[in-house]
Design an enzyme around this catalytic site. Structure first.
Site, PDB file in Angstrom:
ATOM      1  N   GLU A 336      52.937 -15.853  19.052  1.00  0.00           N
ATOM      2  CA  GLU A 336      52.174 -14.626  18.921  1.00  0.00           C
ATOM      3  C   GLU A 336      53.202 -14.084  17.766  1.00  0.00           C
ATOM      4  O   GLU A 336      53.417 -12.610  17.656  1.00  0.00           O
ATOM      5  CB  GLU A 336      52.333 -13.908  20.089  1.00  0.00           C
ATOM      6  CG  GLU A 336      51.169 -14.382  20.945  1.00  0.00           C
ATOM      7  CD  GLU A 336      50.961 -13.294  22.043  1.00  0.00           C
ATOM      8  OE1 GLU A 336      51.506 -12.314  22.411  1.00  0.00           O
ATOM      9  OE2 GLU A 336      49.710 -13.432  22.755  1.00  0.00           O
ATOM     10  N   ASP A 415      46.098 -16.699  30.105  1.00  0.00           N
ATOM     11  CA  ASP A 415      46.616 -15.484  30.057  1.00  0.00           C
ATOM     12  C   ASP A 415      46.215 -14.304  30.809  1.00  0.00           C
ATOM     13  O   ASP A 415      45.771 -13.367  30.591  1.00  0.00           O
ATOM     14  CB  ASP A 415      46.823 -14.726  28.550  1.00  0.00           C
ATOM     15  CG  ASP A 415      47.792 -13.681  28.456  1.00  0.00           C
ATOM     16  OD1 ASP A 415      48.634 -13.385  28.804  1.00  0.00           O
ATOM     17  OD2 ASP A 415      47.578 -13.142  27.112  1.00  0.00           O
ATOM     18  N   GLU A 443      46.718  -5.796  32.949  1.00  0.00           N
ATOM     19  CA  GLU A 443      46.538  -6.114  31.587  1.00  0.00           C
ATOM     20  C   GLU A 443      44.632  -6.302  31.531  1.00  0.00           C
ATOM     21  O   GLU A 443      44.128  -5.620  30.667  1.00  0.00           O
ATOM     22  CB  GLU A 443      47.282  -6.834  30.901  1.00  0.00           C
ATOM     23  CG  GLU A 443      46.608  -7.232  29.283  1.00  0.00           C
ATOM     24  CD  GLU A 443      47.621  -8.106  28.740  1.00  0.00           C
ATOM     25  OE1 GLU A 443      48.544  -8.648  29.071  1.00  0.00           O
ATOM     26  OE2 GLU A 443      47.163  -8.330  27.347  1.00  0.00           O
TER      27      GLU A 443
HETATM   28  C1  GCV Z   1      54.095  -9.269  25.652  1.00  0.00           C
HETATM   29  C2  GCV Z   1      49.609 -11.254  26.101  1.00  0.00           C
HETATM   30  C3  GCV Z   1      49.741  -9.824  25.925  1.00  0.00           C
HETATM   31  C4  GCV Z   1      51.000  -9.401  25.109  1.00  0.00           C
HETATM   32  C5  GCV Z   1      51.989 -10.105  25.476  1.00  0.00           C
HETATM   33  C6  GCV Z   1      52.021 -11.497  25.569  1.00  0.00           C
HETATM   34  C7  GCV Z   1      53.054 -12.354  26.409  1.00  0.00           C
HETATM   35  O1  GCV Z   1      49.207 -11.971  24.703  1.00  0.00           O
HETATM   36  O2  GCV Z   1      48.571  -9.138  25.434  1.00  0.00           O
HETATM   37  O3  GCV Z   1      50.827  -8.038  24.799  1.00  0.00           O
HETATM   38  O4  GCV Z   1      53.232  -9.783  24.676  1.00  0.00           O
HETATM   39  O5  GCV Z   1      50.740 -11.898  26.415  1.00  0.00           O
HETATM   40  O6  GCV Z   1      52.996 -12.304  27.511  1.00  0.00           O
HETATM   41  O7  GCV Z   1      54.163 -12.540  25.659  1.00  0.00           O
END
Ligand code: GCV
Length: 743
Positions: A336, A415, A443
């Site tokens: 990411e 995720d 989340e």
């Molecule tokens: C901390 C997902 C979440 C992100 C998070 C990522 C991760 O994509 O939306 O906010 O980043 O996971 O676990 O690194």
């Protein structure tokens, strides 16, 4: 005269207003203080129950003087006094009237040489037992180390708080795995990524907060459920967290954790050596100080460059001068947008090992996250599959990681969705330490605005048998290191508590934090047992309350799943935005790879070996067999593994499309039912809590209708097949909606 009467009245009115405001503030503050205790309220027991503990000695003798032992003693004295209405006090050696004796097993042997645990006590394990010491009847709380004693005290207090018998105690409990950590995704400016309970308890405006009261309270909560480590900052780490001046501040958080046996850890950015200056720390023990003037950053963060190794070593050495019990690091790299070893064509093992090596001499560990994937995948290519990424990246590196490196694997391959199969990577590492990453903060499961008790989901994951080599290898045994005899392993839970009085933004959501800790301690506990404990500790033992709260919690995941994503459809939420509202169109036609592949003819990702992405091939053969054929694949994961026509008939006998409609309508109805069920508890708890939770259920009922209508209309728009029951796609039902996916 008239004027002065007026002014007297005015002064009186102001005084009254001020005192009402002050008293409201005071009572609000005390309500807040109670809320902050979460499951550690230790409310006074009713007299009848309290009487059953009349033989509990009121003298506490601690054999030793360590910080953690003193915490255990104070916690015991304060909380038993509060619950039982008697005065408990400490004594160095007064056994005459009987005593509660706290000490490590070695020190207990000094006063009761014949006392031997029924099985070996492992680090952090505890044993509650009774013994005659100096001719008096004593209750003994012992452990292999001081932390074990503290955990034993919390176990004893939990029993009393729930009214359990403590006569003839003989309970020895060892933790299932050595690693039991929470991760916080706190940014240094005080915001929390995916946090729904207020701002950071650690940071504000780029600095560590002056007042760390909440950090200490958090550590107490964590210790009470056996959590022994906490990562304080976001895995999307700001390199500034490693500045020497910042470490000196972080030291205060470690000081707040230490009495509770919680070790502090930090997330780090792999590019740090190239971003922040070197520290020039002298390694001679007496002369270790931060540099007066930091040198310029390196021109590289290549993990195989000796200057980079030296940078990490010096940085780590300095951290240990400030925080001698520092636990280690968590790394998110090449994911990411984070920098990673790919910048130098190095492997993830190279990156993990340079840091692991620096930590090794201090006993620290590095968690290297397997959440590595390409978020610019070409969505046109039906063979592309984000779910394959973790295994593809890490399986080939099995055996290449240092002994104090741990690969941290999210429970599923995507995720933290409401339903995913377990990550195949759990079965793909035999010579590498593993930890499972679970998400306590909701989340993708309602963000604490909606109830979703995740313990039953986590249980399914932990109990899932990977059948590695055709043998029983449940995920809980793989991650704890039992299956392949790994030196370390365990559990990491993304908690994201904040400054709100109820920590997570919702009082009922705290069951997830509690449940995570309990499962990390013992994944064999049942969901029912865990929620029973939590409910009694949080709400007391009114049978109606216990029964109803448990029922609502245990129903909540299936209900949430039924109106947000049945049949393993994947992500139907707004994935490019808030991860909360329904937004099925947002999953497709972008590189994020959370695709459901819905079109006019069918829905679902074909992940089969035969015709699809071959993701299923990452599992051991017996698991492949379970998912590869349509005939065997369980309905609840059907669309995760297969692309099928809407008219495909499920094991239940319904078509896919009808199941989607029915599930959303049933789910919304059951969510509305939560409101009615909660209303039966009016008068059975304090009004503030009752009303607060009632309002949350009313809100959830509305959200469920929103989800139902959005998804049903969307899938009708894509498929063109109306609901047999006339609720969708008819003049009475929702109008068909054009979809970008209708291609
Ligand atoms: C901390 C997902 C979440 C992100 C998070 C990522 C991760 O994509 O939306 O906010 O980043 O996971 O676990 O690194």
């Amino acid at each position: 005269m008239k004027r002065s009467l007026h002014s007297i009245q005015l002064v009186g009115a102001i005084w009254l207003a001020v005192s009402v405001a002050l008293s409201l503030a005071a009572s609000a503050q005390s309500a807040d203080a109670v809320e902050r205790q979460a499951w550690l309220r230790y409310a006074p027991l009713d007299p009848q129950t309290a009487r059953t503990y009349v033989h509990l000695p009121t003298t506490v003798v601690s054999l030793g003087d360590s910080l953690v032992l003193r915490t255990a003693e104070q916690e015991l004295i304060r909380s038993t006094g509060q619950m039982l209405g008697r005065t408990f006090s400490s004594s160095r050696d007064s056994f005459a009237q009987g005593a509660i004796v706290l000490g490590t097993i070695n020190s207990i042997h000094g006063v009761a040489g014949a006392l031997h645990p029924p099985q070996e006590l492992q680090p952090d394990g505890y044993w509650l037992t009774t013994a005659r010491i100096h001719s008096a009847d004593c209750l003994v709380v012992t452990g292999a180390n001081d932390r074990g004693i503290l955990y034993g005290v919390f176990a004893l207090l939990s029993k009393i708080a729930r009214g359990d018998s403590i006569s003839n105690l003989n309970e020895l409990r060892n933790p299932y795995a050595p690693i039991r950590w929470v991760n916080q995704w706190d940014n240094l400016d005080g915001r929390i990524e995916r946090g729904y309970g207020g701002r950071s308890i650690f940071f504000d405006d780029g600095k560590v907060r002056d007042d760390l009261t909440r950090a200490g309270e958090y550590a107490r909560l964590l210790a009470s459920i056996g959590i022994n480590g906490c990562t304080i900052n976001n895995v999307n780490a700001n390199p500034a967290a490693l500045e020497d001046s910042f470490i000196a501040q972080v030291r205060r958080i470690a000081d707040a954790f230490r009495p509770w046996g919680v070790q502090l850890a930090m997330s780090v950015d792999l590019s740090s050596p190239k971003v922040i200056g070197n520290t020039h720390v002298e390694t001679a023990a007496s002369a270790v100080q931060p540099a007066q003037s930091a040198a310029a950053p390196l021109d590289t963060f290549d993990p195989l460059d000796p200057r980079v190794a030296d940078w990490w070593q010096k940085k780590v050495d300095y951290i240990y001068t400030q925080i001698p019990d520092f636990a280690g690091f968590v790394v998110k790299a090449d994911s990411e947008g984070r920098s990673g070893p790919s910048a130098y064509h190095r492997s993830h093992a190279d990156a993990a090992n340079v840091i692991a090596h620096a930590l090794k001499r201090h006993g620290g560990v590095v968690f290297y996250r397997a959440f590595v994937y390409n978020h610019h995948l070409d969505w046109h290519d039906l063979k592309n599959d984000r779910a394959k990424a973790a295994y593809d990246n890490f399986h080939p590196l099995d055996g290449a990681f240092a002994d104090n490196a741990i690969v941290q694997i999210k429970n599923g391959p995507i995720d933290f969705q409401v339903r995913e199969p377990v990550s195949p990577l759990f079965g793909g590492l035999r010579q590498t330490n593993e930890a499972i990453e679970l998400q306590i903060t909701q989340e993708y499961t309602g963000q604490q605005k909606q109830l979703c008790f995740l313990v039953p989901m986590w249980k399914e994951v932990l109990d899932f048998d990977m059948r590695v080599d055709g043998k029983s290898t449940p995920v809980k045994d793989l991650v704890s290191g039992h299956s392949f005899h790994r030196p370390v392993g365990g559990f990491a839970g993304v908690a994201n508590v904040g400054l709100d009085a109820n920590w997570l933004g919702s009082p009922l959501a705290m069951a997830n934090l509690y449940g995570f800790g309990r499962l990390a301690w013992n994944p064999n506990l049942s969901s029912d047992a865990i929620i029973d404990e939590w409910t009694r500790l949080t709400f007391g033992s009114d049978p109606l309350v216990v029964q109803m709260v448990k029922k609502l919690q245990l129903d909540s995941w299936p209900v949430y799943e039924s109106y947000t994503g049945p049949l393993g459809a994947g992500t139907l939420t707004n994935i490019t935005g808030n991860h909360y509202d329904p937004g099925p169109e947002s999953s497709e036609e972008n590189g994020w790879g959370q695709w459901h592949r819905a079109d006019h003819n069918g829905i679902g990702m074909d992940r089969t070996i035969a015709t699809g992405t071959a993701y299923i091939g990452q599992y051991p053969p017996e698991v492949q067999k379970l998912y590869e054929s349509l005939a065997d694949c369980p309905d609840n994961l059907l669309l995760f593994f297969h692309h099928v026509p809407y008219t495909y008939v499920l094991h239940s006998g319904k078509t896919v499309i009808q199941r989607v409609y029915d599930s959303h309508y049933e789910g919304a109805e059951r969510a509305a039912g939560f409101v009615q069920q909660w209303k039966t508890l009016e008068g059975h708890m304090d009004d503030a809590r009752y009303r607060d939770i009632l309002a949350r259920f009313q809100f959830q009922a509305g959200e469920a209708v929103k989800w139902r209508d959005t998804i049903c209309n969307w899938i009708y728009g894509v498929s063109g097949i109306p609901d047999q029951k006339g609720r969708v796609g008819t003049p009475q039902g929702g109008a068909p909606k054009a979809s970008v996916l209708n291609r």
